[in-house]
Design a protein around this motif. Structure first.
Motif, PDB file in Angstrom:
ATOM      1  N   LEU A   1       5.879   0.007  -7.042  1.00  0.00           N
ATOM      2  CA  LEU A   1       6.038  -1.189  -6.218  1.00  0.00           C
ATOM      3  C   LEU A   1       5.602  -0.928  -4.784  1.00  0.00           C
ATOM      4  O   LEU A   1       4.927  -1.758  -4.162  1.00  0.00           O
ATOM      5  CB  LEU A   1       7.494  -1.658  -6.253  1.00  0.00           C
ATOM      6  CG  LEU A   1       7.837  -2.823  -5.320  1.00  0.00           C
ATOM      7  CD1 LEU A   1       7.011  -4.059  -5.648  1.00  0.00           C
ATOM      8  CD2 LEU A   1       9.330  -3.141  -5.378  1.00  0.00           C
ATOM      9  N   THR A   2       5.970   0.226  -4.237  1.00  0.00           N
ATOM     10  CA  THR A   2       5.575   0.542  -2.868  1.00  0.00           C
ATOM     11  C   THR A   2       4.068   0.602  -2.725  1.00  0.00           C
ATOM     12  O   THR A   2       3.499   0.122  -1.736  1.00  0.00           O
ATOM     13  CB  THR A   2       6.198   1.879  -2.427  1.00  0.00           C
ATOM     14  OG1 THR A   2       7.621   1.800  -2.512  1.00  0.00           O
ATOM     15  CG2 THR A   2       5.800   2.216  -1.003  1.00  0.00           C
ATOM     16  N   ALA A   3       3.390   1.185  -3.719  1.00  0.00           N
ATOM     17  CA  ALA A   3       1.927   1.233  -3.668  1.00  0.00           C
ATOM     18  C   ALA A   3       1.340  -0.176  -3.651  1.00  0.00           C
ATOM     19  O   ALA A   3       0.425  -0.474  -2.868  1.00  0.00           O
ATOM     20  CB  ALA A   3       1.395   2.019  -4.872  1.00  0.00           C
ATOM     21  N   ALA A   4       1.872  -1.062  -4.491  1.00  0.00           N
ATOM     22  CA  ALA A   4       1.377  -2.438  -4.544  1.00  0.00           C
ATOM     23  C   ALA A   4       1.615  -3.154  -3.215  1.00  0.00           C
ATOM     24  O   ALA A   4       0.714  -3.830  -2.689  1.00  0.00           O
ATOM     25  CB  ALA A   4       2.060  -3.187  -5.687  1.00  0.00           C
TER      26      ALA A   4
ATOM     27  N   ARG B   1      -1.255  -4.587  -0.253  1.00  0.00           N
ATOM     28  CA  ARG B   1      -1.312  -5.929   0.321  1.00  0.00           C
ATOM     29  C   ARG B   1      -1.119  -5.884   1.844  1.00  0.00           C
ATOM     30  O   ARG B   1      -1.834  -6.577   2.590  1.00  0.00           O
ATOM     31  CB  ARG B   1      -0.236  -6.809  -0.315  1.00  0.00           C
ATOM     32  CG  ARG B   1      -0.498  -7.177  -1.765  1.00  0.00           C
ATOM     33  CD  ARG B   1      -1.743  -8.022  -1.913  1.00  0.00           C
ATOM     34  NE  ARG B   1      -1.854  -8.609  -3.250  1.00  0.00           N
ATOM     35  CZ  ARG B   1      -2.968  -8.647  -3.949  1.00  0.00           C
ATOM     36  NH1 ARG B   1      -4.092  -8.131  -3.444  1.00  0.00           N
ATOM     37  NH2 ARG B   1      -2.997  -9.200  -5.148  1.00  0.00           N
ATOM     38  N   GLN B   2      -0.177  -5.087   2.294  1.00  0.00           N
ATOM     39  CA  GLN B   2       0.088  -5.010   3.734  1.00  0.00           C
ATOM     40  C   GLN B   2      -1.102  -4.460   4.506  1.00  0.00           C
ATOM     41  O   GLN B   2      -1.272  -4.761   5.691  1.00  0.00           O
ATOM     42  CB  GLN B   2       1.328  -4.142   3.978  1.00  0.00           C
ATOM     43  CG  GLN B   2       2.626  -4.786   3.507  1.00  0.00           C
ATOM     44  CD  GLN B   2       3.761  -3.795   3.370  1.00  0.00           C
ATOM     45  OE1 GLN B   2       3.605  -2.593   3.636  1.00  0.00           O
ATOM     46  NE2 GLN B   2       4.932  -4.263   2.941  1.00  0.00           N
ATOM     47  N   SER B   3      -1.924  -3.669   3.816  1.00  0.00           N
ATOM     48  CA  SER B   3      -3.103  -3.083   4.467  1.00  0.00           C
ATOM     49  C   SER B   3      -4.348  -3.947   4.328  1.00  0.00           C
ATOM     50  O   SER B   3      -5.440  -3.529   4.714  1.00  0.00           O
ATOM     51  CB  SER B   3      -3.373  -1.682   3.893  1.00  0.00           C
ATOM     52  OG  SER B   3      -2.282  -0.827   4.141  1.00  0.00           O
TER      53      SER B   3
ATOM     54  N   GLY C   1       3.912   6.390  -2.691  1.00  0.00           N
ATOM     55  CA  GLY C   1       3.357   5.068  -2.959  1.00  0.00           C
ATOM     56  C   GLY C   1       2.538   4.565  -1.785  1.00  0.00           C
ATOM     57  O   GLY C   1       1.416   4.050  -1.954  1.00  0.00           O
ATOM     58  N   ARG C   2       3.065   4.721  -0.583  1.00  0.00           N
ATOM     59  CA  ARG C   2       2.332   4.298   0.614  1.00  0.00           C
ATOM     60  C   ARG C   2       1.059   5.128   0.803  1.00  0.00           C
ATOM     61  O   ARG C   2       0.000   4.609   1.155  1.00  0.00           O
ATOM     62  CB  ARG C   2       3.216   4.438   1.862  1.00  0.00           C
ATOM     63  CG  ARG C   2       4.391   3.480   1.928  1.00  0.00           C
ATOM     64  CD  ARG C   2       4.969   3.452   3.329  1.00  0.00           C
ATOM     65  NE  ARG C   2       6.227   2.719   3.370  1.00  0.00           N
ATOM     66  CZ  ARG C   2       7.430   3.287   3.395  1.00  0.00           C
ATOM     67  NH1 ARG C   2       7.530   4.600   3.393  1.00  0.00           N
ATOM     68  NH2 ARG C   2       8.519   2.551   3.441  1.00  0.00           N
ATOM     69  N   HIS C   3       1.195   6.423   0.574  1.00  0.00           N
ATOM     70  CA  HIS C   3       0.057   7.316   0.799  1.00  0.00           C
ATOM     71  C   HIS C   3      -1.079   7.019  -0.168  1.00  0.00           C
ATOM     72  O   HIS C   3      -2.256   7.000   0.218  1.00  0.00           O
ATOM     73  CB  HIS C   3       0.524   8.770   0.660  1.00  0.00           C
ATOM     74  CG  HIS C   3      -0.388   9.744   1.329  1.00  0.00           C
ATOM     75  ND1 HIS C   3      -0.290  10.052   2.671  1.00  0.00           N
ATOM     76  CD2 HIS C   3      -1.436  10.457   0.852  1.00  0.00           C
ATOM     77  CE1 HIS C   3      -1.225  10.928   2.993  1.00  0.00           C
ATOM     78  NE2 HIS C   3      -1.943  11.189   1.903  1.00  0.00           N
ATOM     79  N   VAL C   4      -0.735   6.792  -1.425  1.00  0.00           N
ATOM     80  CA  VAL C   4      -1.759   6.463  -2.414  1.00  0.00           C
ATOM     81  C   VAL C   4      -2.474   5.170  -2.050  1.00  0.00           C
ATOM     82  O   VAL C   4      -3.707   5.066  -2.160  1.00  0.00           O
ATOM     83  CB  VAL C   4      -1.136   6.375  -3.819  1.00  0.00           C
ATOM     84  CG1 VAL C   4      -2.025   5.596  -4.772  1.00  0.00           C
ATOM     85  CG2 VAL C   4      -0.898   7.776  -4.371  1.00  0.00           C
TER      86      VAL C   4
ATOM     87  N   ALA D   1      -2.993   3.887   0.907  1.00  0.00           N
ATOM     88  CA  ALA D   1      -3.919   4.151   2.010  1.00  0.00           C
ATOM     89  C   ALA D   1      -5.152   4.896   1.529  1.00  0.00           C
ATOM     90  O   ALA D   1      -6.283   4.602   1.949  1.00  0.00           O
ATOM     91  CB  ALA D   1      -3.205   4.949   3.102  1.00  0.00           C
ATOM     92  N   ASN D   2      -4.954   5.851   0.616  1.00  0.00           N
ATOM     93  CA  ASN D   2      -6.090   6.647   0.151  1.00  0.00           C
ATOM     94  C   ASN D   2      -6.985   5.874  -0.813  1.00  0.00           C
ATOM     95  O   ASN D   2      -8.190   6.127  -0.880  1.00  0.00           O
ATOM     96  CB  ASN D   2      -5.598   7.935  -0.491  1.00  0.00           C
ATOM     97  CG  ASN D   2      -5.180   8.974   0.544  1.00  0.00           C
ATOM     98  OD1 ASN D   2      -5.424   8.792   1.734  1.00  0.00           O
ATOM     99  ND2 ASN D   2      -4.543  10.045   0.104  1.00  0.00           N
ATOM    100  N   ILE D   3      -6.419   4.942  -1.573  1.00  0.00           N
ATOM    101  CA  ILE D   3      -7.264   4.073  -2.408  1.00  0.00           C
ATOM    102  C   ILE D   3      -8.213   3.269  -1.526  1.00  0.00           C
ATOM    103  O   ILE D   3      -9.410   3.147  -1.815  1.00  0.00           O
ATOM    104  CB  ILE D   3      -6.401   3.132  -3.265  1.00  0.00           C
ATOM    105  CG1 ILE D   3      -5.740   3.905  -4.411  1.00  0.00           C
ATOM    106  CG2 ILE D   3      -7.234   1.975  -3.833  1.00  0.00           C
ATOM    107  CD1 ILE D   3      -4.762   3.070  -5.220  1.00  0.00           C
ATOM    108  N   LEU D   4      -7.681   2.725  -0.459  1.00  0.00           N
ATOM    109  CA  LEU D   4      -8.513   1.921   0.435  1.00  0.00           C
ATOM    110  C   LEU D   4      -9.531   2.782   1.174  1.00  0.00           C
ATOM    111  O   LEU D   4     -10.636   2.319   1.490  1.00  0.00           O
ATOM    112  CB  LEU D   4      -7.626   1.165   1.418  1.00  0.00           C
ATOM    113  CG  LEU D   4      -6.685   0.137   0.769  1.00  0.00           C
ATOM    114  CD1 LEU D   4      -5.801  -0.521   1.814  1.00  0.00           C
ATOM    115  CD2 LEU D   4      -7.481  -0.918   0.006  1.00  0.00           C
ATOM    116  N   ALA D   5      -9.151   4.032   1.456  1.00  0.00           N
ATOM    117  CA  ALA D   5     -10.097   4.942   2.106  1.00  0.00           C
ATOM    118  C   ALA D   5     -11.189   5.375   1.136  1.00  0.00           C
ATOM    119  O   ALA D   5     -12.340   5.575   1.528  1.00  0.00           O
ATOM    120  CB  ALA D   5      -9.360   6.165   2.648  1.00  0.00           C
ATOM    121  N   GLY D   6     -10.828   5.529  -0.158  1.00  0.00           N
ATOM    122  CA  GLY D   6     -11.782   5.929  -1.180  1.00  0.00           C
ATOM    123  C   GLY D   6     -11.689   7.416  -1.490  1.00  0.00           C
ATOM    124  O   GLY D   6     -11.295   8.213  -0.621  1.00  0.00           O
ATOM    125  N   PRO D   7     -12.009   7.813  -2.737  1.00  0.00           N
ATOM    126  CA  PRO D   7     -11.982   9.230  -3.109  1.00  0.00           C
ATOM    127  C   PRO D   7     -12.845  10.070  -2.182  1.00  0.00           C
ATOM    128  O   PRO D   7     -13.955   9.679  -1.826  1.00  0.00           O
ATOM    129  CB  PRO D   7     -12.541   9.239  -4.543  1.00  0.00           C
ATOM    130  CG  PRO D   7     -12.287   7.851  -5.055  1.00  0.00           C
ATOM    131  CD  PRO D   7     -12.425   6.948  -3.858  1.00  0.00           C
TER     132      PRO D   7
END
Length: 403
Positions: free
Chosen positions: A17-20, A24-26, A305-308, A310-316
């Protein structure tokens, strides 16, 4: 043009849930799906073995968000259906009902499940304590004031024993250690916890392993123990197994993801193939020590959850390494034990302030001359001040700490 599949989160957990929410917040506005094997929306797990088991809170109070929040989040909930397989080439999650869910990025947040003993699955009266439904079933059993045997002296076992005594059950706690949480808190605090349980009427059986269950007419009637090669039996009407947890990774077998003690990720929580992991199921390489960690703490789940997200949006390849100071707490008999850092494992415990016998103290765990954890009871402000030493892996300087 093919529509984007978006982000799929498997695990309707605090981490999931935190990741989701963090996505959205980002500013992520693409498709977002949250899959969970339980029928319940994401809920908070620490109260399962505390307030919910004791009957102090209704189940609804554990829910992390009200129902309307998921509409506002614009997330598609797929609850009550487990993920059964993953095809990383096709970027699809297969669900237990036979449907496939495509993804562009996948977050694995499937957590852990309680370990059991061989033969424990078929006997009535045998309980584990991991989910909301586990707690409700055990709470119903405790209402009959059974003779209860708790197997395991970790956080779950100690908390279950505390709640059961508050409900006037006869309780025997069996642990392989010298006391409940002995491997976490060191000998002085462990002696304090043992005294605390005994004062409240718990029979402690230490240095003893449970090797099997006794059953009759389909119900558990006790446990079989082994202490230094000597076999004994302890009678019971109900048994709680608090013997650890296993990462929920079976559905990922054959997927090509690296699996060991969890989903093996790099320091950014990336497992490859556009797949990330967060929470209890994630095994990641600590960017500072290079060692592999997997932590089953509530705060860790939220942080990851938060870190993932941010990193999804940053990209691998563009994400940052995950660093944390783990935190866990345990409520027993109205007292709260708190721990920062990784207290388990080799090392020495040094008292910093107070006295464990008075149930008011702080202490540090030291390994190879460095502070790796801080723990305490009844002295939150003083304990909080020690957190920085844990974060820095500071050299142990007892005079500086107590001056």
């Amino acid at each position: 043009m093919t529509s984007p599949a978006g982000v799929v989160v498997v695990g309707a957990s605090a981490a999931g849930l935190t990741a989701a929410e963090a996505l959205r917040q980002s500013g992520y506005d693409g498709p977002l799906t949250l899959v969970g094997d339980e029928p319940h929306p994401p809920y908070d797990r620490p109260p399962v073995s505390k307030q919910l088991l004791a009957g102090d809170w209704p189940a609804e109070r554990l829910l992390l968000r009200p129902e309307e929040a998921y509409t506002e989040l614009d997330v598609r909930l797929r609850l009550g259906v487990a993920a059964s397989a993953l095809d990383v080439t096709a970027h699809r999650v297969r669900l237990a009902n036979g449907t496939d869910v495509p993804y562009d990025s996948l977050v694995v947040a499937t957590g852990t499940r309680a370990r059991t003993l061989p033969g424990a699955g078929g006997a009535a009266g045998v309980h584990v304590l991991r989910t909301l439904d586990d707690a409700l079933a055990l709470r119903t059993a405790l209402a009959g004031r059974p003779r209860l045997v708790v197997v395991g002296g970790g956080f779950v076992g100690a908390e279950a024993a505390s709640v059961a005594r508050s409900l006037d059950c006869e309780v025997t706690l069996i642990t392989t250690g010298d006391a409940p949480l002995a491997d976490v808190v060191g000998p002085d605090a462990a002696d304090m916890l043992a005294s605390l349980h005994r004062e409240h009427g718990v029979r402690l059986v230490t240095g003893t392993r449970v090797t099997g269950l006794l059953t009759g007419q389909g119900r558990v009637t006790g446990v079989i123990t082994d202490r230094r090669g000597v076999r004994s039996e302890v009678r019971a009407d109900a048994v709680v197994l608090g013997v650890g947890a296993r990462p929920n990774t079976e559905w990922l077998a054959g997927s090509g993801l690296p699996l060991g003690d969890g989903v093996e990720c790099d320091s950014t929580l990336y497992a490859g193939h556009d797949v990330w992991a967060a929470g209890d199921v994630a095994s990641w390489q600590d960017p500072d020590s290079g060692t592999r960690l997997r932590i089953e703490h509530r705060t860790n789940a939220t942080e990851q959850g938060r870190h993932v997200a941010a990193n999804i949006l940053a990209g691998p390849g563009a994400g940052s390494g995950f660093r944390t100071v783990p935190y866990v707490w345990s409520d027993q008999y109205g007292l709260r034990l708190q721990v920062y850092g990784l207290a388990r494992g080799p090392g020495a415990t040094h008292l910093v302030d107070g006295d464990p016998r008075q149930r008011k103290f702080t202490a540090v765990r030291v390994r190879d001359g460095r502070v790796v954890a801080a723990l305490g009871m009844g002295m939150f402000r003083q304990l909080r001040a020690l957190r920085e030493l844990v974060a820095e892996h500071a050299a142990w300087q007892p005079r500086g700490l107590t001056s």
